[in-house]
Design a protein around this motif. Structure first.
Motif, PDB file in Angstrom:
ATOM      1  N   ALA A   1     -12.883 -13.210  -4.553  1.00  0.00           N
ATOM      2  CA  ALA A   1     -12.372 -12.779  -5.611  1.00  0.00           C
ATOM      3  C   ALA A   1     -10.902 -11.976  -5.527  1.00  0.00           C
ATOM      4  CB  ALA A   1     -13.384 -11.609  -6.293  1.00  0.00           C
ATOM      5  N   ARG A   2     -10.091 -12.416  -6.335  1.00  0.00           N
ATOM      6  CA  ARG A   2      -8.652 -11.853  -6.159  1.00  0.00           C
ATOM      7  C   ARG A   2      -8.426 -10.377  -6.647  1.00  0.00           C
ATOM      8  NH1 ARG A   2      -4.146 -13.984  -4.544  1.00  0.00           N
ATOM      9  NH2 ARG A   2      -2.203 -13.517  -5.478  1.00  0.00           N
ATOM     10  N   ARG A   3      -7.821  -9.533  -5.890  1.00  0.00           N
ATOM     11  CA  ARG A   3      -7.898  -8.160  -5.854  1.00  0.00           C
ATOM     12  C   ARG A   3      -6.428  -7.400  -5.782  1.00  0.00           C
ATOM     13  NH1 ARG A   3     -12.682  -5.874  -6.313  1.00  0.00           N
ATOM     14  NH2 ARG A   3     -14.715  -7.117  -6.084  1.00  0.00           N
ATOM     15  N   VAL A   4      -6.235  -6.389  -6.666  1.00  0.00           N
ATOM     16  CA  VAL A   4      -5.260  -5.454  -6.612  1.00  0.00           C
ATOM     17  C   VAL A   4      -5.603  -4.173  -5.954  1.00  0.00           C
ATOM     18  CG1 VAL A   4      -3.558  -4.185  -7.915  1.00  0.00           C
ATOM     19  CG2 VAL A   4      -4.141  -6.285  -8.482  1.00  0.00           C
ATOM     20  N   VAL A   5      -5.003  -4.028  -4.700  1.00  0.00           N
ATOM     21  CA  VAL A   5      -5.304  -2.833  -3.902  1.00  0.00           C
ATOM     22  C   VAL A   5      -4.113  -1.585  -4.137  1.00  0.00           C
ATOM     23  CG1 VAL A   5      -5.473  -1.641  -1.639  1.00  0.00           C
ATOM     24  CG2 VAL A   5      -6.858  -3.649  -2.420  1.00  0.00           C
ATOM     25  N   VAL A   6      -4.439  -0.454  -4.382  1.00  0.00           N
ATOM     26  CA  VAL A   6      -3.454   0.716  -4.626  1.00  0.00           C
ATOM     27  C   VAL A   6      -3.574   1.581  -3.554  1.00  0.00           C
ATOM     28  CG1 VAL A   6      -2.472   2.417  -5.971  1.00  0.00           C
ATOM     29  CG2 VAL A   6      -3.722   0.224  -7.194  1.00  0.00           C
ATOM     30  N   TRP A   7      -2.644   1.631  -2.678  1.00  0.00           N
ATOM     31  CA  TRP A   7      -2.670   2.408  -1.605  1.00  0.00           C
ATOM     32  C   TRP A   7      -1.817   3.527  -1.587  1.00  0.00           C
ATOM     33  CZ3 TRP A   7       0.852   1.787   3.230  1.00  0.00           C
ATOM     34  CH2 TRP A   7       0.231   2.357   4.173  1.00  0.00           C
TER      35      TRP A   7
ATOM     36  N   GLY B   1       1.304  -9.849 -18.286  1.00  0.00           N
ATOM     37  CA  GLY B   1       2.191 -10.723 -18.323  1.00  0.00           C
ATOM     38  C   GLY B   1       2.385 -11.228 -16.533  1.00  0.00           C
ATOM     39  N   GLY B   2       1.516 -10.837 -15.964  1.00  0.00           N
ATOM     40  CA  GLY B   2       1.495 -11.469 -14.610  1.00  0.00           C
ATOM     41  C   GLY B   2       1.104 -10.394 -13.249  1.00  0.00           C
ATOM     42  N   GLU B   3       1.118 -10.735 -12.344  1.00  0.00           N
ATOM     43  CA  GLU B   3       0.680 -10.015 -11.140  1.00  0.00           C
ATOM     44  C   GLU B   3       1.709  -9.026 -10.756  1.00  0.00           C
ATOM     45  OE1 GLU B   3      -2.714 -12.909  -8.891  1.00  0.00           O
ATOM     46  OE2 GLU B   3      -0.470 -12.600  -7.861  1.00  0.00           O
ATOM     47  N   LEU B   4       3.111  -9.464 -10.600  1.00  0.00           N
ATOM     48  CA  LEU B   4       4.297  -8.577 -10.391  1.00  0.00           C
ATOM     49  C   LEU B   4       4.571  -7.471 -11.477  1.00  0.00           C
ATOM     50  CD1 LEU B   4       6.782 -11.081  -8.641  1.00  0.00           C
ATOM     51  CD2 LEU B   4       5.289  -9.511  -7.688  1.00  0.00           C
ATOM     52  N   PRO B   5       4.620  -7.847 -12.648  1.00  0.00           N
ATOM     53  CA  PRO B   5       4.528  -6.882 -13.797  1.00  0.00           C
ATOM     54  C   PRO B   5       3.266  -5.757 -13.753  1.00  0.00           C
ATOM     55  CG  PRO B   5       5.049  -8.988 -14.743  1.00  0.00           C
ATOM     56  CD  PRO B   5       4.514  -9.203 -13.192  1.00  0.00           C
ATOM     57  N   LEU B   6       2.178  -6.440 -13.442  1.00  0.00           N
ATOM     58  CA  LEU B   6       1.168  -5.276 -13.235  1.00  0.00           C
ATOM     59  C   LEU B   6       1.384  -4.552 -12.193  1.00  0.00           C
ATOM     60  CD1 LEU B   6      -1.711  -4.317 -13.665  1.00  0.00           C
ATOM     61  CD2 LEU B   6      -2.762  -6.175 -12.116  1.00  0.00           C
ATOM     62  N   ALA B   7       1.908  -4.661 -10.976  1.00  0.00           N
ATOM     63  CA  ALA B   7       1.931  -4.122  -9.759  1.00  0.00           C
ATOM     64  C   ALA B   7       3.066  -2.983 -10.149  1.00  0.00           C
ATOM     65  CB  ALA B   7       2.366  -4.822  -8.460  1.00  0.00           C
ATOM     66  N   GLU B   8       4.163  -3.403 -10.670  1.00  0.00           N
ATOM     67  CA  GLU B   8       5.188  -2.505 -11.366  1.00  0.00           C
ATOM     68  C   GLU B   8       4.779  -1.545 -11.996  1.00  0.00           C
ATOM     69  OE1 GLU B   8       8.131  -5.076 -13.063  1.00  0.00           O
ATOM     70  OE2 GLU B   8       8.782  -5.836 -10.986  1.00  0.00           O
ATOM     71  N   GLN B   9       3.771  -1.769 -13.166  1.00  0.00           N
ATOM     72  CA  GLN B   9       3.305  -0.758 -14.079  1.00  0.00           C
ATOM     73  C   GLN B   9       2.463   0.156 -13.231  1.00  0.00           C
ATOM     74  OE1 GLN B   9       3.680  -0.245 -17.348  1.00  0.00           O
ATOM     75  NE2 GLN B   9       4.897  -1.889 -17.945  1.00  0.00           N
TER      76      GLN B   9
ATOM     77  N   ARG C   1       1.780   9.798 -13.637  1.00  0.00           N
ATOM     78  CA  ARG C   1       0.530  10.650 -13.954  1.00  0.00           C
ATOM     79  C   ARG C   1      -0.057  11.570 -12.817  1.00  0.00           C
ATOM     80  NH1 ARG C   1      -1.997   9.475 -18.792  1.00  0.00           N
ATOM     81  NH2 ARG C   1      -3.048  11.357 -18.028  1.00  0.00           N
ATOM     82  N   ALA C   2      -0.102  11.221 -11.451  1.00  0.00           N
ATOM     83  CA  ALA C   2      -0.696  11.589 -10.560  1.00  0.00           C
ATOM     84  C   ALA C   2       0.491  12.346  -9.565  1.00  0.00           C
ATOM     85  CB  ALA C   2      -1.447  10.752  -9.494  1.00  0.00           C
ATOM     86  N   GLY C   3       1.626  11.983  -9.680  1.00  0.00           N
ATOM     87  CA  GLY C   3       2.777  12.639  -9.021  1.00  0.00           C
ATOM     88  C   GLY C   3       2.896  12.186  -7.572  1.00  0.00           C
ATOM     89  N   VAL C   4       2.175  10.915  -7.182  1.00  0.00           N
ATOM     90  CA  VAL C   4       2.201  10.598  -5.797  1.00  0.00           C
ATOM     91  C   VAL C   4       2.975   8.927  -5.586  1.00  0.00           C
ATOM     92  CG1 VAL C   4       0.280  11.987  -5.000  1.00  0.00           C
ATOM     93  CG2 VAL C   4      -0.021   9.694  -5.976  1.00  0.00           C
ATOM     94  N   GLU C   5       3.434   8.688  -4.584  1.00  0.00           N
ATOM     95  CA  GLU C   5       3.942   7.356  -4.432  1.00  0.00           C
ATOM     96  C   GLU C   5       2.859   6.544  -3.907  1.00  0.00           C
ATOM     97  OE1 GLU C   5       7.120   7.535  -1.671  1.00  0.00           O
ATOM     98  OE2 GLU C   5       8.425   8.498  -3.103  1.00  0.00           O
ATOM     99  N   CYS C   6       2.864   5.348  -4.318  1.00  0.00           N
ATOM    100  CA  CYS C   6       1.856   4.228  -3.957  1.00  0.00           C
ATOM    101  C   CYS C   6       2.441   2.849  -3.457  1.00  0.00           C
ATOM    102  CB  CYS C   6       0.718   4.119  -4.821  1.00  0.00           C
ATOM    103  SG  CYS C   6       1.113   3.299  -6.347  1.00  0.00           S
ATOM    104  N   GLN C   7       1.658   2.102  -2.971  1.00  0.00           N
ATOM    105  CA  GLN C   7       2.123   0.902  -2.674  1.00  0.00           C
ATOM    106  C   GLN C   7       1.040  -0.111  -3.286  1.00  0.00           C
ATOM    107  OE1 GLN C   7       4.542   1.675   1.545  1.00  0.00           O
ATOM    108  NE2 GLN C   7       3.139  -0.317   1.454  1.00  0.00           N
ATOM    109  N   ILE C   8       1.476  -1.218  -3.469  1.00  0.00           N
ATOM    110  CA  ILE C   8       0.634  -2.478  -4.073  1.00  0.00           C
ATOM    111  C   ILE C   8       0.390  -3.593  -3.380  1.00  0.00           C
ATOM    112  CG2 ILE C   8      -0.115  -3.516  -6.271  1.00  0.00           C
ATOM    113  CD1 ILE C   8      -0.157  -0.543  -6.753  1.00  0.00           C
ATOM    114  N   GLY C   9      -0.870  -4.159  -3.217  1.00  0.00           N
ATOM    115  CA  GLY C   9      -0.993  -5.313  -2.394  1.00  0.00           C
ATOM    116  C   GLY C   9      -1.946  -6.169  -3.293  1.00  0.00           C
TER     117      GLY C   9
END
Length: 548
Positions: A8-14, A119-127, A135-143
């Motif tokens: 399954a295709r997944r988005v991970v927030v790290w 509207g796509g995976e890249l816009p989802l990652a940016e959002q 909202r949480a005040g921390v930096e994250c990376q998306i994969g």
């Protein structure tokens, strides 16, 4: 024949370096400089500023502080990490449904309809990046990739892997990527490296049957990941509804310590219900309802099937996040209904169960059962931290080598407990360790106080010891000193500690000839003395322990 199916295709927030981020956030003051989190005196996480100063994971605390004297030091705390990460998981859940907390610092969500909405995976990652920052005040990376393992590695690189491109993405990566936290693959990875398999691609090229024959189930799971597949086969059992555990509370749970104690009992019942059907849980849903009707929920995904202790830990962490959240996000009332739901289960053979509930025949006896029930009863009166047992750890002094663990927690020594530890006193250890340690005076035959020289030797042979303003007692035997230099790297000076074993006696001849130990009338004691010399202070002797 192996079953092949696209993961399954997944988005991970790290959130990078989450343990040190959480530690700095929970400290009383701001920590603008380098910081690191330590477990068993080794670095488990460090800030970018610390890495710039040369700090790396696994480095010993002494070496880290020598390289960076201004390093802020924090102890590892899984409860703190999980509690503060709830704000990040909640922020992700505001945008995408189906959030699964893999571990504090890492969440995964299915791509599904979210990409169509944004509207796509890249816009989802940016959002997601912007929303978590606000909202949480921390930096994250998306994969984003096919499968949780590949998506996690993609998040560490801030990459989006095209559908079907996971094997090509994984192939050049180091074989050490298989050793993810909580996966316990360090030994397997070391063996693969020694066999000359340096990349995931090289490992993936091996035949599955050969891997299974040589490395067993652990090798098969790692091989599936290296090939870009799910770690478990794609088919799952649908958990029967009766495997859910529902519990109501009167009065409502509004304290973390009470919830932690309750979690242990519920986790044992939940795990026993699954084990009776030959099942083990790999995705745990924790859902709660407060007295004011608020609905709370979170799903925890696990790399390995959960044990009863694993279930209890996740329930405790989740209550930490709910009950200690900031104002505006904290529930307005206590929890009066809790549901534990096995969202995903696997066959029980995936979890090797012991023949006895206690883990061994020697541990599971009627006497141990009665003692366990008595300790649980005392915990009910005093709280989970009111009853502790000791675990031997690494360290030099007897007090440093003991860690108290609440009854019911896993009694496992930390990594490095069996290291050489130069300066450790030899066996046997004192039977009594004094806290606080009473002061002592150690003098030579001429009345001069005994100390330790720069060459780590006693200034004179100890002849008399006076403890806590008592009368002097003669020394009839001694050994040491064992010297440890503390803060040798610090610019404000060096602190030196030394330990001395002495045998004392009093008797009719205490003021004259030493006589023989064991003469009639002698009272013989053996003590462990500690000598401390810190910058700006006079050296002092204390009684650290007593031998029986």
């Amino acid at each position: 024949m192996s079953i092949r199916s696209a993961p399954a295709r997944r988005v991970v927030v790290w959130c990078p370096d989450w343990p040190v981020v959480a530690a700095c956030a929970s400290s009383q003051g701001a920590v603008p400089g380098p910081a690191a989190v330590f477990a068993a005196n080794r670095v488990v996480s460090c800030s970018p500023a610390a890495r710039t100063a040369g700090i790396t994971r696994g480095m010993r605390r002494r070496e880290a502080q020598a390289r960076c004297p201004e390093l802020a030091v924090f102890a590892a705390d899984e409860d703190r990490d999980a509690r503060l990460f709830e704000s990040v998981a909640g922020a992700v859940e505001e945008l995408v449904v189906g959030v699964e907390v893999v571990r504090p610092g890492l969440v995964a969500v299915p791509v599904g309809g979210a990409t169509a909405y944004f509207g796509g995976e890249l816009p989802l990652a940016e959002q997601l990046i912007d929303h978590v920052a606000v909202r949480a005040g921390v930096e994250c990376q998306i994969g984003i990739a096919d499968g949780l393992f590949a998506a996690t590695l993609a998040a560490r690189r801030g990459a989006v892997v095209e559908p079907g491109g996971t094997p090509e993405f994984l192939a050049p990566l180091s074989i050490t990527e298989l050793d993810q936290p909580d996966a316990n693959r360090a030994e397997l990875v070391g063996l693969l490296h020694r066999l000359g398999l340096r990349t995931l691609g090289a490992f993936a090229e091996l035949a599955e049957r050969e891997v299974t024959d040589r490395f067993g189930r652990a090798g098969l799971v790692a091989h599936r990941l290296a090939r870009g597949q799910d770690e478990r086969p794609p088919f799952r059992r649908t958990p029967p509804p009766e495997l859910e555990l529902v519990e109501s509370f009167e009065p409502a749970l509004d304290r973390v310590d009470t919830a932690a104690f309750t979690a242990r009992t519920l986790a044992a019942r939940f795990h026993a219900g699954l084990a009776s059907r030959g099942l083990a849980c790999t995705r745990l849903g924790i859902y709660a309802t407060t007295e004011n009707g608020e609905e709370l929920g979170r799903v925890w995904r696990c790399a390995e099937p959960l044990t009863a202790d694993g279930v209890a830990d996740r329930v405790r962490w989740q209550f930490e996040g709910w009950l200690r959240a900031g104002r505006g996000t904290r529930p307005t009332a206590g929890v009066n209904l809790l549901r534990l739901v096995p969202e995903e289960v696997v066959e029980g053979e995936s979890l090797q169960l012991g023949l006895w509930p206690g883990g061994g025949a020697a541990e599971h006896t009627p006497e141990s059962d009665r003692a366990g029930r008595a300790l649980v009863h005392v915990q009910g009166l005093l709280g989970p931290e009111g009853v502790c047992t000791a675990v031997l750890e690494g360290g030099r002094g007897p007090g440093e080598r003991v860690r108290l663990v609440p009854w019911g927690e896993r009694r496992v020594p930390a990594a490095g407990h069996d290291a050489p530890w130069p300066g450790r006193i030899p066996a046997p250890s004192p039977t009594v360790v004094h806290d606080p340690a009473p002061p002592a005076v150690v003098t030579a035959v001429d009345g001069a106080e005994v100390g330790v020289t720069a060459r780590n030797e006693a200034t004179a042979a100890p002849s008399w010891v006076t403890v806590a303003d008592g009368r002097p007692r003669r020394v009839v035997g001694w050994a040491g000193p064992w010297v440890v230099q503390a803060r040798w790297w610090a610019p404000d000076g060096v602190g030196t500690h030394a330990r001395l074993q002495v045998v004392l006696a009093d008797g009719p001849d205490e003021a004259g000839d030493a006589g023989d130990v064991g003469d009639a009338g002698d009272v013989v004691d053996a003590l462990l003395l500690r000598w401390s010399a810190e910058p700006g202070r006079s050296p002092v002797w204390t009684v650290e322990g007593t031998y029986d």
